[in-house]
Design a protein around this motif. Structure first.
Motif, short mmCIF file in Angstrom:
data_model
loop_
_atom_site.label_atom_id
_atom_site.label_comp_id
_atom_site.label_asym_id
_atom_site.label_seq_id
_atom_site.Cartn_x
_atom_site.Cartn_y
_atom_site.Cartn_z
N ILE A 185 0.83 -1.21 0.00
CA ILE A 185 0.01 0.01 0.04
C ILE A 185 0.78 1.36 -0.01
O ILE A 185 0.61 2.20 -0.74
CB ILE A 185 -1.06 -0.06 1.35
CG1 ILE A 185 -1.96 -1.26 1.13
CG2 ILE A 185 -1.60 1.37 1.58
CD1 ILE A 185 -2.69 -1.18 2.22
N LEU A 231 2.21 1.77 -3.51
CA LEU A 231 1.13 2.30 -4.18
C LEU A 231 0.88 3.84 -3.96
O LEU A 231 0.81 4.86 -4.97
CB LEU A 231 -0.26 1.64 -4.18
CG LEU A 231 -0.23 0.43 -4.81
CD1 LEU A 231 -1.47 -0.53 -4.39
CD2 LEU A 231 -0.14 0.31 -6.38
N ARG A 254 -2.80 7.97 -12.17
CA ARG A 254 -3.51 6.74 -12.74
C ARG A 254 -2.82 5.84 -13.62
O ARG A 254 -2.98 4.28 -13.48
CB ARG A 254 -4.85 7.20 -13.59
CG ARG A 254 -5.85 7.77 -12.55
CD ARG A 254 -6.86 8.62 -13.52
NE ARG A 254 -8.15 9.38 -12.62
CZ ARG A 254 -8.93 9.92 -13.27
NH1 ARG A 254 -9.03 10.17 -14.58
NH2 ARG A 254 -9.78 10.70 -12.67
N LEU A 314 -0.32 3.89 -11.56
CA LEU A 314 -0.93 2.95 -10.83
C LEU A 314 -1.49 1.65 -11.38
O LEU A 314 -1.59 0.33 -11.06
CB LEU A 314 -2.11 3.44 -9.98
CG LEU A 314 -1.66 4.58 -8.92
CD1 LEU A 314 -3.02 5.19 -8.23
CD2 LEU A 314 -0.92 3.73 -7.76
N ASP A 358 -1.34 -2.27 -10.34
CA ASP A 358 -2.15 -2.50 -9.26
C ASP A 358 -2.47 -3.98 -9.53
O ASP A 358 -2.79 -4.81 -8.73
CB ASP A 358 -3.34 -1.78 -9.23
CG ASP A 358 -3.99 -1.35 -10.55
OD1 ASP A 358 -3.34 -2.05 -11.49
OD2 ASP A 358 -4.87 -0.66 -10.64
N THR A 397 -7.45 -0.06 -7.76
CA THR A 397 -7.16 1.23 -7.33
C THR A 397 -8.45 2.36 -8.17
O THR A 397 -8.71 1.92 -9.10
CB THR A 397 -5.71 1.64 -7.56
OG1 THR A 397 -5.62 1.49 -9.29
CG2 THR A 397 -4.77 0.87 -7.05
N GLU A 398 -8.27 3.55 -7.44
CA GLU A 398 -9.49 4.35 -7.91
C GLU A 398 -8.92 5.78 -7.42
O GLU A 398 -8.67 5.79 -6.18
CB GLU A 398 -10.69 4.32 -7.66
CG GLU A 398 -11.79 5.18 -8.18
CD GLU A 398 -13.26 5.05 -7.58
OE1 GLU A 398 -13.97 5.94 -7.79
OE2 GLU A 398 -13.54 3.95 -7.18
N LEU A 399 -8.58 6.66 -8.38
CA LEU A 399 -8.01 7.99 -8.31
C LEU A 399 -8.64 8.88 -9.00
O LEU A 399 -8.53 8.88 -10.21
CB LEU A 399 -6.51 7.95 -8.09
CG LEU A 399 -6.03 9.20 -7.80
CD1 LEU A 399 -6.09 9.54 -6.50
CD2 LEU A 399 -4.50 9.41 -8.16
N TRP A 416 -9.24 4.01 1.89
CA TRP A 416 -9.19 5.36 1.37
C TRP A 416 -8.13 6.25 2.08
O TRP A 416 -8.01 6.26 3.28
CB TRP A 416 -10.40 6.26 1.29
CG TRP A 416 -11.57 5.69 0.76
CD1 TRP A 416 -11.84 6.23 -0.53
CD2 TRP A 416 -12.58 4.92 1.19
NE1 TRP A 416 -13.15 5.42 -0.97
CE2 TRP A 416 -13.57 4.56 0.21
CE3 TRP A 416 -12.77 4.08 2.37
CZ2 TRP A 416 -14.57 3.69 0.34
CZ3 TRP A 416 -13.86 3.34 2.53
CH2 TRP A 416 -14.69 3.08 1.27
N LEU A 431 -7.19 8.42 -2.49
CA LEU A 431 -7.05 7.21 -3.38
C LEU A 431 -7.78 6.01 -2.53
O LEU A 431 -7.47 5.68 -1.52
CB LEU A 431 -5.35 6.90 -3.43
CG LEU A 431 -4.97 5.44 -3.76
CD1 LEU A 431 -5.50 5.48 -5.40
CD2 LEU A 431 -3.32 5.33 -3.88
N LYS A 432 -8.42 5.29 -3.53
CA LYS A 432 -9.34 4.06 -3.17
C LYS A 432 -8.65 2.68 -3.33
O LYS A 432 -8.15 2.55 -4.36
CB LYS A 432 -10.81 4.27 -3.70
CG LYS A 432 -11.47 3.16 -3.26
CD LYS A 432 -12.72 3.11 -3.84
CE LYS A 432 -13.79 1.69 -3.47
NZ LYS A 432 -15.12 1.80 -4.05
N LEU A 433 -8.30 1.83 -2.49
CA LEU A 433 -7.75 0.53 -2.54
C LEU A 433 -8.81 -0.36 -2.24
O LEU A 433 -9.10 -0.51 -1.18
CB LEU A 433 -6.46 0.45 -1.83
CG LEU A 433 -5.25 1.59 -2.31
CD1 LEU A 433 -4.11 1.57 -1.25
CD2 LEU A 433 -4.80 1.61 -3.64
#
Length: 439
Positions: free
Chosen positions: A57, A60, A74, A77, A81, A88-90, A136, A144-146
């Motif tokens: 983590i 990332l 993005r 990542l 990922d 992942t979401e950014l 988050w 950043l969401k993992l």
């Protein structure tokens, strides 16, 4: 105080107490294993696994922070990922308001605590889906969401171990209870034989079970045999002495009948008193040599005693015949003899008597009450003892006796496993005698 409270709530039956002895240690052992092993072991494994994921983590997060803009972050990542098996979401827009941990999740708090300790700028963590972990983290390009598998941070679900413990504990308890029941069964048979003997029934009993239980059973049989021999010796002695004395008394009466009536009248009264005493001794001896148990209707016994009293003009009435008329196991001759004694005793010291019976599911109660002077409460126990006469309380002028009437009744009650109770008659004001027999 605590021990008294525990004693009040302890099971009364031997099977229930044996089950408690078996189940309580099993439950305590399972609780101990659950706390020590599951809680500490699984928390320790979870912390180690989460620490390993924290490295990925942080990698990332550092990759995202090192990109010049969001698009570059993005792209960077997306290249790493998938190999790391982390979605992942950014920037993320669905941030939860607070950490989410289901109450049944045993290791959830450890996971969240380790994530926050190993990763900086954690916003929130969600464990709502028990198969996924969502975290988050604040970065220079926004939240950043993992999203990754829960198996990467937690040991396997301990519920399987709990189920195995419960099932095996129940199985072993059932097996142990089965073997223990075989050890308790001889004790219950001995208790039943002792209870039957207390009710005048001699049931077949063979000592079995463990050595200690067999020893107790043999001691019970020896005690029962000694009591039987003692009872037979007493009966034979009293009946033999009483019977042998009748012959010289008969000769005395015959000899006195040949003399002048005025001169021998006091001697004749003495002979009659002696015969009356002998009759009392014989009745007392016969109270132990009771008849066999038979199916008898209690109300019929009371009716028969009433008919006999009515035939000879005694002032006796039936007060009540309560309960079922189903036959029960009784010694009818002994019960009738006891009721006759109570009726004669009531009419000796009173002018009228009432007799009745009450039958319930648990007991049979015969009673006779009179309007005589009664017996003081502090002398009622002595009145039941053999050869005791309470002349001061029961008016000596009404008749004489040997002091065995109530003792005979008490013996008859005891041979049925019951008791004779003396109290004051609330209806007639005299003595109330009750024969209470358990069913």
């Amino acid at each position: 105080m605590v021990f008294r409270w525990i004693k009040n709530y302890m099971p009364r039956g031997i099977y229930a107490r044996a089950a408690l002895i078996l189940i309580l240690p099993v439950i305590m052992l399972q609780l101990l294993v659950s706390v020590v092993f599951i809680q500490r072991h699984f928390e320790g494994v979870t912390e180690l696994m989460t620490s390993a994921v924290n490295i990925e983590i942080r990698f990332l997060v550092d990759t995202a922070n090192g990109a010049p803009d969001v698009e570059a972050a993005r792209a960077a990542l997306s290249r790493i990922d998938a190999p790391l098996e982390i979605l992942t979401e950014l920037p993320a827009t669905d941030i939860v308001a607070a950490d989410i941990v289901p109450w049944v999740d045993l290791t959830g708090n450890s996971v969240i605590a380790e994530l926050r300790a190993g990763v900086a700028n954690v916003i929130q963590v969600s464990l709502a889906d028990r198969r996924r972990v969502v975290i988050w983290i604040e970065t220079v390009h926004g939240p950043l969401k993992l999203d990754f598998s829960r198996r990467r941070v937690s040991a396997s679900n301990p519920h399987q171990l709990l189920v195995i413990m419960v099932v095996m504990g129940a199985l072993m308890t059932a097996i142990a209870y089965f073997f223990l029941r075989n050890q308790l069964r001889p004790i219950k048979r001995m208790a039943a034989a002792a209870a039957d003997y207390g009710k005048g029934r001699i049931t077949r009993f063979t000592p079995t079970g463990a050595v200690e239980v067999r020893a107790a059973g043999m001691a019970f049989l020896d005690m029962r045999n000694r009591l039987e021999r003692q009872t037979q010796s007493r009966t034979l002695m009293l009946s033999g002495v009483s019977h042998d004395l009748r012959t010289p008394l008969t000769r005395l009466r015959l000899g006195l009948s040949m003399l002048d009536e005025d001169e021998v009248a006091p001697l004749v009264r003495d002979v009659e008193d002696m015969e009356r005493l002998l009759d009392g001794f014989l009745d007392f001896a016969r109270s132990d040599a009771s008849d066999d148990l038979e199916e008898t209707v209690p109300a019929d016994l009371v009716q028969a005693v009433f008919e006999d009293a009515k035939r000879i003009g005694q002032a006796v009435v039936i007060s009540d015949l309560k309960g079922s008329r189903d036959p029960v196991q009784l010694r009818p001759t002994a019960i009738r003899r006891a009721l006759d004694n109570l009726v004669n005793n009531a009419l000796r010291y009173g002018s009228r008597a009432e007799i009745g019976v009450s039958v319930t599911d648990r007991a049979i109660r015969f009673w006779v009450e009179d309007d005589g002077p009664g017996i003081p409460a502090d002398q009622r126990e002595d009145a039941i003892s053999p050869f005791v006469r309470l002349d001061l309380a029961r008016n000596q002028n009404r008749g004489s006796g040997v002091g065995l009437g109530l003792s005979i009744v008490a013996d008859v009650a005891r041979t049925h496993g019951g008791v004779l109770r003396l109290s004051e008659s609330s209806k007639l004001g005299g003595l109330m005698a009750e024969i209470v027999l358990g069913r």
